[in-house]
Every structure is written in C-alpha cells, then in structure tokens.
Scaffold this motif. Structure first.
Motif, PDB file in Angstrom:
ATOM      1  N   ALA A  44       0.505  -1.476  -0.196  1.00 50.06           N
ATOM      2  CA  ALA A  44       0.303   0.096  -0.035  1.00 50.06           C
ATOM      3  C   ALA A  44       0.524   0.822  -0.203  1.00 50.06           C
ATOM      4  O   ALA A  44       1.939   1.332   0.395  1.00 50.06           O
ATOM      5  CB  ALA A  44      -0.832  -0.018   1.296  1.00 50.06           C
ATOM      6  N   GLU A  45       0.544   2.776  -0.500  1.00 54.26           N
ATOM      7  CA  GLU A  45       1.091   3.435  -0.647  1.00 54.26           C
ATOM      8  C   GLU A  45       1.483   4.133   1.531  1.00 54.26           C
ATOM      9  O   GLU A  45       0.544   3.840   1.740  1.00 54.26           O
ATOM     10  CB  GLU A  45      -0.052   5.026  -0.852  1.00 54.26           C
ATOM     11  N   LYS A  46       2.248   3.700   2.349  1.00 54.87           N
ATOM     12  CA  LYS A  46       3.273   4.311   2.757  1.00 54.87           C
ATOM     13  C   LYS A  46       2.051   5.579   3.108  1.00 54.87           C
ATOM     14  O   LYS A  46       1.872   5.944   5.010  1.00 54.87           O
ATOM     15  CB  LYS A  46       4.319   4.170   3.361  1.00 54.87           C
ATOM     16  N   ALA A  47       2.469   6.967   3.063  1.00 55.08           N
ATOM     17  CA  ALA A  47       1.801   8.314   3.199  1.00 55.08           C
ATOM     18  C   ALA A  47       0.950   8.581   2.680  1.00 55.08           C
ATOM     19  O   ALA A  47       0.118   7.408   1.830  1.00 55.08           O
ATOM     20  CB  ALA A  47       2.593   9.146   1.788  1.00 55.08           C
ATOM     21  N   GLY A  48       0.434   9.676   3.847  1.00 53.06           N
ATOM     22  CA  GLY A  48      -1.576   9.890   3.885  1.00 53.06           C
ATOM     23  C   GLY A  48      -1.353  10.231   2.239  1.00 53.06           C
ATOM     24  O   GLY A  48      -0.368  10.604   0.972  1.00 53.06           O
ATOM     25  N   ASN A  49      -2.407  10.460   2.523  1.00 53.87           N
ATOM     26  CA  ASN A  49      -3.437  11.757   0.853  1.00 53.87           C
ATOM     27  C   ASN A  49      -2.798  13.228   1.315  1.00 53.87           C
ATOM     28  O   ASN A  49      -2.335  13.594   2.350  1.00 53.87           O
ATOM     29  CB  ASN A  49      -4.301  11.282   0.960  1.00 53.87           C
ATOM     30  N   ALA A  50      -3.127  13.746   0.252  1.00 49.96           N
ATOM     31  CA  ALA A  50      -3.044  15.158   0.281  1.00 49.96           C
ATOM     32  C   ALA A  50      -3.448  16.307   1.025  1.00 49.96           C
ATOM     33  O   ALA A  50      -2.969  17.199   2.032  1.00 49.96           O
ATOM     34  CB  ALA A  50      -3.216  16.228  -1.123  1.00 49.96           C
ATOM     35  N   ASP A  51      -4.860  15.709   2.092  1.00 51.87           N
ATOM     36  CA  ASP A  51      -5.687  17.092   2.488  1.00 51.87           C
ATOM     37  C   ASP A  51      -5.378  15.851   3.929  1.00 51.87           C
ATOM     38  O   ASP A  51      -5.720  17.233   5.056  1.00 51.87           O
ATOM     39  CB  ASP A  51      -7.155  17.246   2.017  1.00 51.87           C
ATOM     40  N   GLY A  52      -4.508  14.931   3.842  1.00 53.96           N
ATOM     41  CA  GLY A  52      -4.124  14.557   5.817  1.00 53.96           C
ATOM     42  C   GLY A  52      -5.496  13.700   5.887  1.00 53.96           C
ATOM     43  O   GLY A  52      -5.497  13.410   7.220  1.00 53.96           O
ATOM     44  N   SER A  53      -6.732  13.222   5.045  1.00 53.81           N
ATOM     45  CA  SER A  53      -8.050  13.001   5.957  1.00 53.81           C
ATOM     46  C   SER A  53      -7.653  10.969   5.453  1.00 53.81           C
ATOM     47  O   SER A  53      -8.332  11.116   6.191  1.00 53.81           O
ATOM     48  CB  SER A  53      -9.206  13.192   4.873  1.00 53.81           C
ATOM     49  N   ILE A  54      -6.743  10.937   4.951  1.00 51.66           N
ATOM     50  CA  ILE A  54      -5.856   9.783   4.861  1.00 51.66           C
ATOM     51  C   ILE A  54      -4.739  10.160   5.644  1.00 51.66           C
ATOM     52  O   ILE A  54      -3.665  10.482   4.811  1.00 51.66           O
ATOM     53  CB  ILE A  54      -6.140   8.939   3.809  1.00 51.66           C
ATOM     54  N   PRO A  55      -4.458   8.793   7.061  1.00 54.36           N
ATOM     55  CA  PRO A  55      -2.549   9.290   7.356  1.00 54.36           C
ATOM     56  C   PRO A  55      -1.790   8.451   6.626  1.00 54.36           C
ATOM     57  O   PRO A  55      -2.300   7.682   6.221  1.00 54.36           O
ATOM     58  CB  PRO A  55      -3.677   9.178   8.994  1.00 54.36           C
ATOM     59  N   ALA A  56      -0.774   8.451   7.069  1.00 55.64           N
ATOM     60  CA  ALA A  56       0.313   7.904   6.512  1.00 55.64           C
ATOM     61  C   ALA A  56       0.116   6.462   7.475  1.00 55.64           C
ATOM     62  O   ALA A  56      -0.484   6.375   8.822  1.00 55.64           O
ATOM     63  CB  ALA A  56       1.497   8.268   7.101  1.00 55.64           C
ATOM     64  N   TRP A  57       1.171   5.469   7.276  1.00 51.63           N
ATOM     65  CA  TRP A  57       0.744   4.384   7.915  1.00 51.63           C
ATOM     66  C   TRP A  57       1.839   4.234   9.165  1.00 51.63           C
ATOM     67  O   TRP A  57       3.272   3.619   7.691  1.00 51.63           O
ATOM     68  CB  TRP A  57       0.485   3.010   6.874  1.00 51.63           C
ATOM     69  N   THR A  58       2.353   3.688   9.995  1.00 55.67           N
ATOM     70  CA  THR A  58       3.376   4.445  10.811  1.00 55.67           C
ATOM     71  C   THR A  58       2.898   2.249  11.665  1.00 55.67           C
ATOM     72  O   THR A  58       4.140   2.300  12.567  1.00 55.67           O
ATOM     73  CB  THR A  58       2.383   4.747  11.740  1.00 55.67           C
ATOM     74  N   GLY A  59       2.152   1.513  10.883  1.00 51.95           N
ATOM     75  CA  GLY A  59       2.707   0.352  11.298  1.00 51.95           C
ATOM     76  C   GLY A  59       1.657  -0.405  12.198  1.00 51.95           C
ATOM     77  O   GLY A  59       1.513  -1.728  12.674  1.00 51.95           O
ATOM     78  N   GLY A  60       0.478   0.192  11.971  1.00 52.49           N
ATOM     79  CA  GLY A  60      -0.727  -0.047  12.223  1.00 52.49           C
ATOM     80  C   GLY A  60      -0.938  -1.253  13.605  1.00 52.49           C
ATOM     81  O   GLY A  60      -0.259  -0.094  14.585  1.00 52.49           O
TER      82      GLY A  60
END
Length: 458
Positions: A44-60
């Motif tokens: 999956a994309e590790k980074a979040g989306n542009a507006d931050g509504s989807i955060p980055a994945w940090t390990g679950g």
C-alpha cells in the motif's frame, strides 16, 4: 525480400514479447525494495493523502492495543471516537465520488433507514513480521500461470502473491492469498431475514487450516492446496449436522476444488463438485452463491479481469463495536439491511477491479465490481450485476483488525438483494461461546472424508 524478412523478425519479437508478458508477473528487486520504504510491507502507499484525511501508515495496531475478555473478544481501541458526519439519502449525492454504485443504490432502496456513519481514518492494519518477509519474497518470485488461473513459486512464500500488482487478476489473487491467521476455528451465525425482518439464526462452526501450519503436512499432497476448510451447521435442528469440506486448490482449472458434503439425514459423505461458482451457498436460503463466501473465492477462470485503478472511498473499517459480545444478533438484524448505527466507515484507498463474465461461460453474476482495501487486500465492497446489466446484489465486508493476531477479520459480511428486498448477514460471532480462535493444532487427517462424517454427528 528484405522487407518481408524484417516483418518476420518484428513479428517474432512481438510474439516473444507477448509470450513473456503472459508468464511474467514477478517484479524486479528494485521494485520489491519499495516494500517497507515508500510502500507498506504489503504494497500500500505508506504516505497519507494530500489533505491529510487519510494518514500515513505507521505500523498499524500492535498486540495490547486493547483488552481481551475471557472469551477472546477484543475491546475497541477507538471507542471514544464519534462520527465526523453521517451520509444519508438526503446528502449522499455530495459524496457520490467516494461511494460505490451499490452504496448509492442502497440509499435509494432504503432511503429512510440506510446510512453511513463516517469516522476518522485509522490505518490499523498489521501483520506479523514473518508475513511481511513472505510478501517481499512473493514479489520477486511468484508468477501467473495457466492464463492467470494458477501461481508459480507461490509455495515458497504462501502469502500475498503480488504485493505490487500489475493487473486485475493479480489484485484478486492478493485477496485469495492474504494472511488469515494460523489455523482458525470459528463459531459464528448467519441469517437471511424476510422482507418484514423475521429471521432464523443458523449457527455454524468452521475450521480453516493451512499446509504451512499443519502438523506433518505432506508437501507433495499440499503443493497445489491453498488451505483446508470445514463448514458445519450446528443449528437449528432441521439443518444441524450438515457439513461441507473443501481442499482449496491454487490452480482450480488444473485441479478443481476438492469438495465433499455430509448429509445428516442420509448419513452419507459424497463428493460435491457443485460447491463452487454460482451454486447456492450452504444454508443461505439462496441469498448468496458458493463463491460469495469471503466476498469472493475460488477460481478466476470464468471472468475477464480489468484493473480500473485506485481511488479513495468510504468503506467499512475497524468495526469493533459490531463484533462486541455486548451487541446481540437482534440488535444487528433489521429489515432490509443490518443496523447501520452499529457500523463504522472510514475513508481509505482501494483498488477497483471489474470481473466480467467471459463469452460462453456461465454464472448468475455477469459482472462483479470489486473494491479491495489497499492495506489488507481484503475485498470490502462488491457490486454484482445480472445478465441484463442491472445492479442486483451489494456486498459489504465489515472488517476490523485482530490486533492480538495481526490479521484482518470480519465482524460480519452482508449481501443485499436490491430486487428482492432481502439480504443475508454472515460471520457474526457476538453470541458465540468464543471469539474466533487462532493457532489450532491440526493435521491432514482432520480434513478427510472420514473426518467429515465425524464432524456431522449431531
């Protein structure tokens, strides 16, 4: 003559190129090195989306993210969160670009009751480290064979065949080969309510075992086996004792699914080749097909697969409240659809894949429009179309992260018939004697016709 020779050479090059592309699926080591860096270990994309509504994945979520009760049920690590907003029939149009056609149809069909409560996005998905390592091994080794119906070199890793997929059928294979935990036993319930909401609970007990986790598994016998599965009906009395069993083969065109059924009334075990494709699901009242179990399962051979792409959508996620033992089946099961007040949806990136029935093939679903969660490769939404191109059934998978085991599992799965106004909800364990149990000791003799007869004794 020279022109003719050049044409032959070019034709040969094209033919070799097409041949190579038809068998190659493994990615380069350079691409695989993205796993765990710019991509999550599962692709999956590790980074979040542009507006931050989807955060980055940090390990679950990790073990200990919440408490576990005496029966093994998990507490909700997000229990204090409230919906950011709720989508209803009145405002659904403004969110249409992040909803499936099936969800929009549910708003139209059940305008006064269907809703989607949207919560903060929590990227809770996590697997054990050994599974991440297996996925990276798959990326550089596994290849499609048999026109996409089989996998080469898969048994060397046995998890997530294509963490960096290149086409639609590879995305589907990720769903099929995703990590499900180590040898699971589950007591669950399903119901197919009538239009007025009346229903009968069907109690079930299923066991799912994998060759790599079984005691003394024969590598030769299990070389083409993905997993072994037993599904037993334990109630009501009129259905109790009926059991089905499958050895889920990897290449089902080369070697069809090995399936047997035990009929309690006849007290006989018989081969059951019909337990596949669009045969009615066991004890489902005709509300789902055999290959609707797990949203979709089995061979991909009857469909042409198209990878539409990736998009952001509101999907069921982190449904801890829906799996809670404090919630009863009567709280969940309502006319038309399950109680949406108990659900949780979040904005996540999904892979959209369309499976269209091949000319000359037969299935009651002429097209399946599927949405796969990028973090888990689980199918979370499916729109099913009939032979006339009409949207017929809508599937929703209400998952959560089993943080003690590092695996994504369903709190419930629903299939909604827009025409009949009925549905089936399965995989509920709220009132079971135990939450799903992982790490069961199993052996191959547990999955033989003789063992099936024993499982069917009332």
């Amino acid at each position: 003559m020279k022109t003719k020779t050049n044409m032959i050479i070019k034709s040969g090059v094209i033919a070799l190129s097409l041949l190579a592309s038809s068998v190659m699926a493994a990615v380069s080591q350079q691409e695989a090195d993205q796993l765990g860096t710019t991509l999550t270990p599962l692709g999956a994309e590790k980074a979040g989306n542009a507006d931050g509504s989807i955060p980055a994945w940090t390990g679950g979520l990790k073990p200990g993210a919440g408490s576990v009760d005496a029966k093994g049920f998990l507490s909700d690590p997000y229990a204090n969160e409230k919906p950011l907003f709720t989508i209803t029939a009145a405002n659904a149009a403004q969110y249409k670009d992040k909803l499936t056609p099936g969800q929009m149809a549910m708003f139209k069909r059940y305008a006064s009751t269907y809703k989607i409560p949207v919560y903060k996005t929590e990227r809770s998905a996590a697997n054990p480290q050994e599974i991440y390592e297996a996925a990276k091994k798959s990326a550089v080794n596994v290849k499609l064979i048999s026109d996409g119906n089989g996998l080469e070199h898969f048994t060397e890793s046995r998890n997530y065949a294509f963490p960096i997929p290149k086409n639609g059928v590879e995305v589907y294979w990720n769903h099929q080969t995703r990590y499900r935990g180590k040898n699971i036993q589950r007591w669950a319930a399903q119901a197919a309510p009538q239009v007025n909401g009346a229903y009968t609970i069907v109690d079930t007990n299923d066991k799912n075992s994998f060759p790599q986790y079984m005691d003394g598994a024969d590598p030769k016998e299990s070389a083409n086996v993905l997993f072994y599965y037993i599904f037993a009906v334990t109630g009501p009395a009129r259905l109790a004792g009926n059991v089905s069993m499958a050895h889920e083969t990897i290449d089902q065109v080369k070697e069809p699914r090995r399936a047997w059924a035990y009929n309690a009334g006849q007290r006989r075990v018989r081969r059951a080749p019909q337990l596949a494709y669009d045969a009615p699901g066991l004890a489902s009242d005709g509300m789902r097909t055999s290959d609707n179990a797990d949203m979709m399962n089995g061979a991909p051979d009857r469909y042409d697969w198209k990878l539409v792409g990736k998009k952001e959508m509101y999907i069921p996620y982190n449904n801890y409240h829906l799996q809670s033992p404090s919630v009863k089946y009567a709280d969940i099961i309502k006319p038309g659809h399950i109680n949406q007040d108990l659900t949780r949806y979040e904005l996540h990136r999904v892979w959209q894949v369309q499976a269209t029935l091949k000319p000359g093939e037969r299935h009651i679903y002429a097209k399946r429009d599927m949405y796969f969660d990028e973090d888990t490769w689980t199918i979370v939404e499916v729109d099913h179309y009939d032979g006339r191109g009409n949207l017929w059934r809508v599937g929703e998978n209400y998952t959560y992260s089993q943080y003690e085991q590092g695996v994504n599992v369903p709190a419930a799965q629903g299939f909604y018939d827009l025409i009949a106004g009925r549905y089936i909800v399965a995989a509920m364990s709220n009132e079971a004697k135990s939450a799903p149990q992982f790490g069961q000791r199993t052996k191959m003799s547990d999955f033989t016709p003789a063992s099936l007869r024993n499982a069917g004794i009332r």
